[in-house]
Design a protein around this motif. Structure first.
Motif, PDB file in Angstrom:
ATOM      1  N   ILE A 178      -8.013  13.449 -28.921  1.00 51.82           N
ATOM      2  CA  ILE A 178      -8.126  14.571 -29.883  1.00 51.82           C
ATOM      3  C   ILE A 178      -7.725  15.884 -29.203  1.00 51.82           C
ATOM      4  CG2 ILE A 178      -9.711  15.868 -31.359  1.00 51.82           C
ATOM      5  CD1 ILE A 178     -11.325  13.216 -31.661  1.00 51.82           C
ATOM      6  N   VAL A 220      -7.957  18.165 -34.673  1.00 50.00           N
ATOM      7  CA  VAL A 220      -9.355  18.333 -34.265  1.00 50.00           C
ATOM      8  C   VAL A 220     -10.255  18.708 -35.449  1.00 50.00           C
ATOM      9  CG1 VAL A 220      -9.157  20.788 -33.620  1.00 50.00           C
ATOM     10  CG2 VAL A 220     -10.813  19.329 -32.441  1.00 50.00           C
ATOM     11  N   GLY A 221     -11.499  18.221 -35.394  1.00 50.58           N
ATOM     12  CA  GLY A 221     -12.450  18.430 -36.486  1.00 50.58           C
ATOM     13  C   GLY A 221     -13.050  19.814 -36.507  1.00 50.58           C
ATOM     14  N   TRP A 226     -16.268   7.968 -32.902  1.00 50.67           N
ATOM     15  CA  TRP A 226     -15.735   9.152 -32.231  1.00 50.67           C
ATOM     16  C   TRP A 226     -15.435   8.775 -30.777  1.00 50.67           C
ATOM     17  CZ3 TRP A 226     -18.913  13.184 -29.376  1.00 50.67           C
ATOM     18  CH2 TRP A 226     -18.150  14.328 -29.108  1.00 50.67           C
ATOM     19  N   ASN A 230     -17.120   9.671 -38.576  1.00 50.73           N
ATOM     20  CA  ASN A 230     -15.968  10.148 -37.805  1.00 50.73           C
ATOM     21  C   ASN A 230     -15.466   8.984 -36.948  1.00 50.73           C
ATOM     22  OD1 ASN A 230     -14.157  11.499 -36.169  1.00 50.73           O
ATOM     23  ND2 ASN A 230     -15.665  12.805 -35.181  1.00 50.73           N
ATOM     24  N   TYR A 235     -22.325  16.532 -39.172  1.00 50.84           N
ATOM     25  CA  TYR A 235     -21.647  17.118 -40.340  1.00 50.84           C
ATOM     26  C   TYR A 235     -22.591  17.252 -41.534  1.00 50.84           C
ATOM     27  CZ  TYR A 235     -17.483  16.203 -37.593  1.00 50.84           C
ATOM     28  OH  TYR A 235     -16.552  16.202 -36.589  1.00 50.84           O
ATOM     29  N   LYS A 251     -20.448  22.518 -36.871  1.00 46.61           N
ATOM     30  CA  LYS A 251     -19.651  22.473 -38.098  1.00 46.61           C
ATOM     31  C   LYS A 251     -20.370  23.168 -39.248  1.00 46.61           C
ATOM     32  CE  LYS A 251     -18.020  19.278 -35.354  1.00 46.61           C
ATOM     33  NZ  LYS A 251     -16.818  18.792 -34.787  1.00 46.61           N
ATOM     34  N   PHE A 294     -13.189  13.941 -42.488  1.00 44.56           N
ATOM     35  CA  PHE A 294     -12.115  13.032 -42.087  1.00 44.56           C
ATOM     36  C   PHE A 294     -11.859  11.909 -43.081  1.00 44.56           C
ATOM     37  CE2 PHE A 294     -14.390  14.362 -38.149  1.00 44.56           C
ATOM     38  CZ  PHE A 294     -13.447  15.272 -37.730  1.00 44.56           C
ATOM     39  N   ARG A 352      -6.284   9.380 -38.420  1.00 52.99           N
ATOM     40  CA  ARG A 352      -7.388  10.205 -38.929  1.00 52.99           C
ATOM     41  C   ARG A 352      -6.842  11.586 -39.286  1.00 52.99           C
ATOM     42  NH1 ARG A 352     -12.145  13.123 -35.451  1.00 52.99           N
ATOM     43  NH2 ARG A 352     -10.498  14.680 -35.282  1.00 52.99           N
TER      44      ARG A 352
HETATM   45  C1  LMR Z   1     -13.545  15.852 -33.618  1.00 49.93           C
HETATM   46  O1  LMR Z   1     -13.867  14.660 -33.737  1.00 49.93           O
HETATM   47  O2  LMR Z   1     -12.385  16.246 -33.814  1.00 49.93           O
HETATM   48  C2  LMR Z   1     -14.589  16.858 -33.261  1.00 49.93           C
HETATM   49  O3  LMR Z   1     -15.834  16.257 -33.128  1.00 49.93           O
HETATM   50  C3  LMR Z   1     -14.218  17.690 -32.098  1.00 49.93           C
HETATM   51  C4  LMR Z   1     -14.265  16.963 -30.793  1.00 49.93           C
HETATM   52  O4  LMR Z   1     -14.883  17.486 -29.866  1.00 49.93           O
HETATM   53  O5  LMR Z   1     -13.672  15.892 -30.673  1.00 49.93           O
END
Ligand code: LMR
Length: 394
Positions: free
Chosen positions: A13, A33-34, A127, A180, A211, A243, A345, A371
């Motif tokens: 990411i 990126v989230g 993740w 995620n 989230y 977030k 996402f 994603r």
């Molecule tokens: C993501 O999944 O994009 C976020 O949680 C940011 C990160 O630190 O990866």
């Protein structure tokens, strides 16, 4: 010494963030990126946060250390936000942490101290930083099936089959809401079934809730977490304010550990505080203080909840618009899952080659597993992504 070092695998990411920055095209689209972005592509400081910061600037008279576990007002406010009244406060150990990642890391270290043989079960996929930290800590790890690539919903039968293999004392990491990277989430009935199975197996749930408020609302998003907290004798919860308060760089998180009874709370709490001391001593306070000020003040809280709701419904509208555009272009409903998914996402189902094609031809950046960050889209870019997906043959 340093000559012994070997290169570390890049976080995919973060590597994507870098590649996006380096792309000179002005019409590039960042779905990596989230991080929440509004229709103008800006990650705003939320109104309530700005106001709380102004107030804090006026009233703060010292920058001396807070408590080792973090400011008690923050810990109380976050426990209430995440857990409601699902578990008695006298069973709860809590520490403020640098972000949700800090909470995950501290939770894993607590598991390793208390029960080094326990296997930590992760959803496949999850993740990427989850397995990365577990590997770094050299802890036993296993996966349970989670996502059905065909339906793009939860592979619930597979998940239950795999979780039936969990041994007593193993830890099962679950995303509290807004999974995620997939965007596919458990229904309330499925949460009940997972709870019953894990209870029967004697497993310990570890919830990662990063989230809350981005899916179906603050209360609905806490359903699974509260259900488990009300049922299990022991459980860990890592929550992030990055977030839902938009305070990413302030690194504001919390780890909570539910102890079997009030008698075990003090030793749980002492071990959590000990971990803070070993790893970074006092946790960051600025973001935590902003959060507790907002949650304690009626007007600030109302402003925050209103803006969070705007963010959430805005992302839902983008989901609907993208699904609709794809329905129009493909004359089929096979992308309707985008509207069913929740949170930031969705995993689209494109191959790595198709992801690369969309990046090269359209300047669209998404994670290699396809994603996308829904908040990276707006009215103008939804049709561009839809066309790119069709041209790529997704
Ligand atoms: C993501 O999944 O994009 C976020 O949680 C940011 C990160 O630190 O990866």
């Amino acid at each position: 010494m340093l000559t012994n070092l070997r290169p570390q695998p890049a976080d995919k990411i973060l590597a994507l963030m870098q590649a996006y920055r380096e792309d000179p095209r002005t019409d590039k689209i960042d779905l990596g990126v989230g991080v929440y972005k509004n229709a103008e592509g800006v990650t705003p400081v939320m109104r309530a946060v700005k106001e709380a910061e102004r107030l804090l600037w006026e009233i703060e008279t010292t920058k001396a250390y807070t408590a080792l576990a973090g400011d008690p007002a923050y810990l109380d406010a976050m426990a209430a936000l995440v857990l409601g009244d699902s578990v008695d406060a006298d069973r709860l150990g809590r520490i403020a942490t640098p972000g949700g990642t800090g909470a995950i890391r501290q939770g894993l270290e607590l598991i390793r101290m208390a029960s080094p043989e326990a296997t930590v079960w992760l959803s496949a996929p999850t993740w990427p930083n989850h397995p990365s930290i577990i590997k770094y800590l050299k802890m036993p790890m296993a996966e349970y099936r989670y996502f059905d690539e065909a339906t793009r919903d939860v592979d619930f039968a597979g998940m239950m089959e795999d979780l039936a293999q969990v041994r007593r004392g193993d830890v099962v990491l679950l995303h509290g809401c807004c999974h995620n990277p997939t965007g596919a989430n458990l229904t309330e009935d499925q949460w009940q079934e997972v709870a019953a199975l894990l209870d029967e197996k004697g497993a310990i749930p570890f919830i990662d809730i990063a989230y809350q408020g981005f899916g179906d609302g603050l209360e609905a998003d806490a359903f699974g977490t509260r259900l488990l907290a009300g049922r299990f004798p022991e459980m860990l919860i890592a929550a992030s304010c990055s977030k839902n308060f938009g305070i990413y760089r302030e690194r504001t998180g919390i780890l909570m550990a539910v102890a079997p009874d009030a008698g075990l709370q003090p030793v749980t709490q002492a071990n959590l505080a000990y971990l803070n001391r070993q790893n970074y001593s006092f946790p960051p306070d600025h973001g935590a203080r902003i959060v507790s000020m907002i949650l304690a003040d009626r007007q600030l809280r109302e402003a925050w909840e209103t803006e969070l709701e705007e963010v959430r419904t805005g992302m839902l509208a983008i989901r609907e618009a993208l699904a609709e555009e794809l329905r129009r272009l493909t004359n089929s409903d096979r992308f309707d899952f985008i509207a069913r998914h929740r949170g930031m996402f969705s995993r689209l189902g494109a191959t790595p080659e198709q992801v690369a094609f969309m990046r090269e031809k359209f300047g669209i950046y998404m994670v290699g597993d396809s994603r996308i960050n829904i908040a990276g889209l707006n009215e103008r870019t939804v049709p561009i992504l839809a066309r790119a997906m069709v041209e790529a043959g997704v």
